[in-house]
Design a protein around this motif. Structure first.
Motif, mmCIF file in Angstrom:
data_model
loop_
_atom_site.group_PDB
_atom_site.id
_atom_site.type_symbol
_atom_site.label_atom_id
_atom_site.label_comp_id
_atom_site.label_asym_id
_atom_site.label_seq_id
_atom_site.Cartn_x
_atom_site.Cartn_y
_atom_site.Cartn_z
ATOM 1 N N ILE A 1 15.239 6.485 0.960
ATOM 2 C CA ILE A 1 15.902 7.791 1.082
ATOM 3 C C ILE A 1 17.286 7.729 0.435
ATOM 4 C CG2 ILE A 1 16.838 9.485 2.722
ATOM 5 C CD1 ILE A 1 13.754 9.517 2.612
ATOM 6 N N ARG A 2 18.001 6.651 0.698
ATOM 7 C CA ARG A 2 19.337 6.481 0.110
ATOM 8 C C ARG A 2 19.255 6.466 -1.414
ATOM 9 N NH1 ARG A 2 20.565 2.454 3.042
ATOM 10 N NH2 ARG A 2 21.624 3.527 4.739
ATOM 11 N N GLN A 3 18.274 5.722 -1.948
ATOM 12 C CA GLN A 3 18.055 5.679 -3.414
ATOM 13 C C GLN A 3 17.755 7.068 -3.949
ATOM 14 O OE1 GLN A 3 14.726 3.126 -4.264
ATOM 15 N NE2 GLN A 3 15.798 1.315 -3.496
ATOM 16 N N ASN A 4 16.898 7.798 -3.238
ATOM 17 C CA ASN A 4 16.543 9.158 -3.663
ATOM 18 C C ASN A 4 17.786 10.028 -3.779
ATOM 19 O OD1 ASN A 4 13.252 9.963 -2.179
ATOM 20 N ND2 ASN A 4 13.858 8.417 -3.653
ATOM 21 N N ILE A 5 18.639 9.976 -2.758
ATOM 22 C CA ILE A 5 19.837 10.823 -2.739
ATOM 23 C C ILE A 5 20.768 10.454 -3.899
ATOM 24 C CG2 ILE A 5 21.932 11.430 -1.443
ATOM 25 C CD1 ILE A 5 20.198 10.957 1.155
ATOM 26 N N GLU A 6 21.048 9.145 -4.049
ATOM 27 C CA GLU A 6 21.949 8.698 -5.122
ATOM 28 C C GLU A 6 21.371 9.052 -6.498
ATOM 29 O OE1 GLU A 6 24.999 7.718 -4.761
ATOM 30 O OE2 GLU A 6 24.887 7.605 -2.568
ATOM 31 N N GLY A 7 20.068 8.842 -6.651
ATOM 32 C CA GLY A 7 19.409 9.155 -7.931
ATOM 33 C C GLY A 7 19.464 10.640 -8.248
ATOM 34 N N SER A 8 19.222 11.476 -7.233
ATOM 35 C CA SER A 8 19.249 12.930 -7.442
ATOM 36 C C SER A 8 20.639 13.392 -7.870
ATOM 37 C CB SER A 8 18.816 13.672 -6.175
ATOM 38 O OG SER A 8 17.445 13.444 -5.905
ATOM 39 N N LEU A 9 21.680 12.846 -7.228
ATOM 40 C CA LEU A 9 23.057 13.191 -7.612
ATOM 41 C C LEU A 9 23.286 12.897 -9.093
ATOM 42 C CD1 LEU A 9 24.914 11.703 -4.506
ATOM 43 C CD2 LEU A 9 25.032 14.111 -5.181
ATOM 44 N N GLN A 10 22.833 11.730 -9.539
ATOM 45 C CA GLN A 10 23.028 11.338 -10.949
ATOM 46 C C GLN A 10 22.215 12.210 -11.892
ATOM 47 O OE1 GLN A 10 22.117 7.142 -11.100
ATOM 48 N NE2 GLN A 10 23.850 6.627 -9.783
ATOM 49 N N ARG A 11 20.936 12.384 -11.571
ATOM 50 C CA ARG A 11 20.066 13.126 -12.490
ATOM 51 C C ARG A 11 20.468 14.597 -12.585
ATOM 52 N NH1 ARG A 11 16.645 9.327 -10.269
ATOM 53 N NH2 ARG A 11 16.163 10.652 -8.481
ATOM 54 N N LEU A 12 20.861 15.175 -11.456
ATOM 55 C CA LEU A 12 21.258 16.591 -11.470
ATOM 56 C C LEU A 12 22.705 16.768 -11.936
ATOM 57 C CD1 LEU A 12 19.609 17.713 -8.100
ATOM 58 C CD2 LEU A 12 18.859 18.377 -10.407
#
Length: 278
Positions: A106-117
Motif C-alpha cells: 500500500i505504501r509503495q502504491n501511494i508513493e508510486g501514484s504521487l510520482q506518476r501523477l
C-alpha cells in the motif's frame, strides 16, 4: 437537469457529477499500454474541455501506465481538476486482479501514484479492495500516515458492505464508496442509501450496463422520446437516483465521450424514472 444539482461536494472539493473513468485507456484486460496513446490523451483532454473535473484511475490500471498517461495528457492540471486513484491490487496478468493489502505494498502504491501523477497530494485515494488475508487496520496504517503527511487529502473505499464502511470509519474518515451499480445490477442498493445518509459520495463503477432484457424495450422507448441513446438514459437515471452519485463512464472514443456528457441535459420524468426503477 432541472432541479437536480449537477455538482457534489467531496469534502471541500466541488465535483461535477459527470466525471470520467480512465480504466479503458489501457491494453486488453486492463493490462499494458493503451493501443493508441495519442487518441487516449485527446480523450482525456476533451473530457476536461467538456467540464469534467473528476477523473478516476488506479495504480492497477496497466498497472501504472494509466496514471502516467493522465499526467502526460493533463499535467500541469487545471486548478479544479481532481484525479482520484486507488491502490491494493496485484496484477499478475491481463484480467487478473489479486487483492494485496499488505502495508508495504500500500505504501509503495501511494508513493508510486504521487510520482506518476506528478502531484504532492492525491486528492482522493481509494482502497481498491479490502484484502481478506490482512487486517484492515494494518492495510490502512500507511494511508493514515500519508493523510497526516499531507500526501493524501481524502480517502475512499471500493466494493464494500455497510459493515466494512463502519469498520473503516472507526480507523479514519472516508468521503466516498465505489461499488458496482447500474440499471442492471443493484445489489448494492443498501450501500448507496447508507452513503447518501452519511453524506458520502457513491461512485458506481460500470455505470453503463443498460440493464436486463426486460428493461430493454422501456429504455428504448424513453430514449426515443428524449432523442437520446440508451447509454444516456442509463446515466440520466443514475444522476436522478441519488444526489450523491458521481458518474465515471469510460470510453476510448471522443464521440462516445461527448454523447455521455450530454446525459446531464436529460431530465427524466418521475414516471419514466420509476418505470426503470422497478
Amino acid at each position: 437537469m432541472g432541479n437536480t444539482s449537477l455538482t457534489f461536494k467531496l469534502g471541500e472539493l466541488e465535483i461535477n457529477r459527470l466525471g470520467y473513468g480512465a480504466m479503458q485507456l489501457t491494453g486488453t484486460g486492463v493490462f499494458g499500454e493503451v493501443a493508441d496513446r495519442e487518441n487516449a490523451k485527446k480523450v482525456l483532454q476533451k473530457a476536461v474541455e467538456h467540464g469534467v473535473n473528476f477523473i478516476d484511475t488506479a495504480e492497477a490500471y496497466g498497472p501504472q501506465f494509466n496514471e502516467t498517461l493522465i499526467a502526460d495528457a493533463l499535467y500541469p492540471y487545471k486548478e479544479n481538476i481532481v484525479v482520484a486513484t486507488k491502490g491494493g491490487f496485484n496484477r499478475p496478468g491481463p484480467n487478473n486482479w489479486v487483492p494485496n493489502g499488505t502495508p508495504d505494498f500500500i505504501r509503495q502504491n501511494i508513493e508510486g501514484s504521487l510520482q506518476r501523477l506528478k502531484v504532492e497530494t492525491i486528492d482522493l485515494w481509494q482502497l481498491h479492495r479490502i484484502d481478506p488475508k490482512v487486517n484492515v487496520e494494518e492495510t490502512l496504517a500507511p494511508v493514515v500516515e500519508a493523510v497526516k503527511a499531507g500526501k493524501i487529502r481524502y480517502v475512499g473505499l471500493s466494493e464494500v458492505t455497510i459493515e466494512q464502511i463502519k469498520q473503516v470509519q472507526n480507523i479514519l474518515p472516508i468521503v466516498s464508496v465505489q461499488n458496482m451499480y447500474n440499471l442492471a445490477n443493484r445489489q448494492w442498493e443498501n450501500v448507496l442509501d447508507f452513503t447518501a445518509e452519511e453524506g458520502l459520495a457513491f461512485i458506481p463503477w460500470f455505470p453503463l450496463a443498460s440493464g436486463p432484457a426486460k428493461l430493454e424495450d422501456k429504455i428504448k422507448q424513453i430514449a426515443e422520446k428524449h432523442q437520446a441513446t440508451v447509454a444516456q438514459i442509463a446515466l440520466a437515471w443514475l444522476l436522478k437516483r441519488s444526489a450523491n452519485i458521481l458518474l465515471i463512464p469510460g470510453t476510448k472514443s471522443i464521440v462516445h465521450l461527448e454523447e455521455n456528457m450530454k446525459a446531464s441535459e436529460i431530465e427524466l420524468s418521475a414516471e419514466e424514472f420509476s418505470s426503470l426503477s422497478n
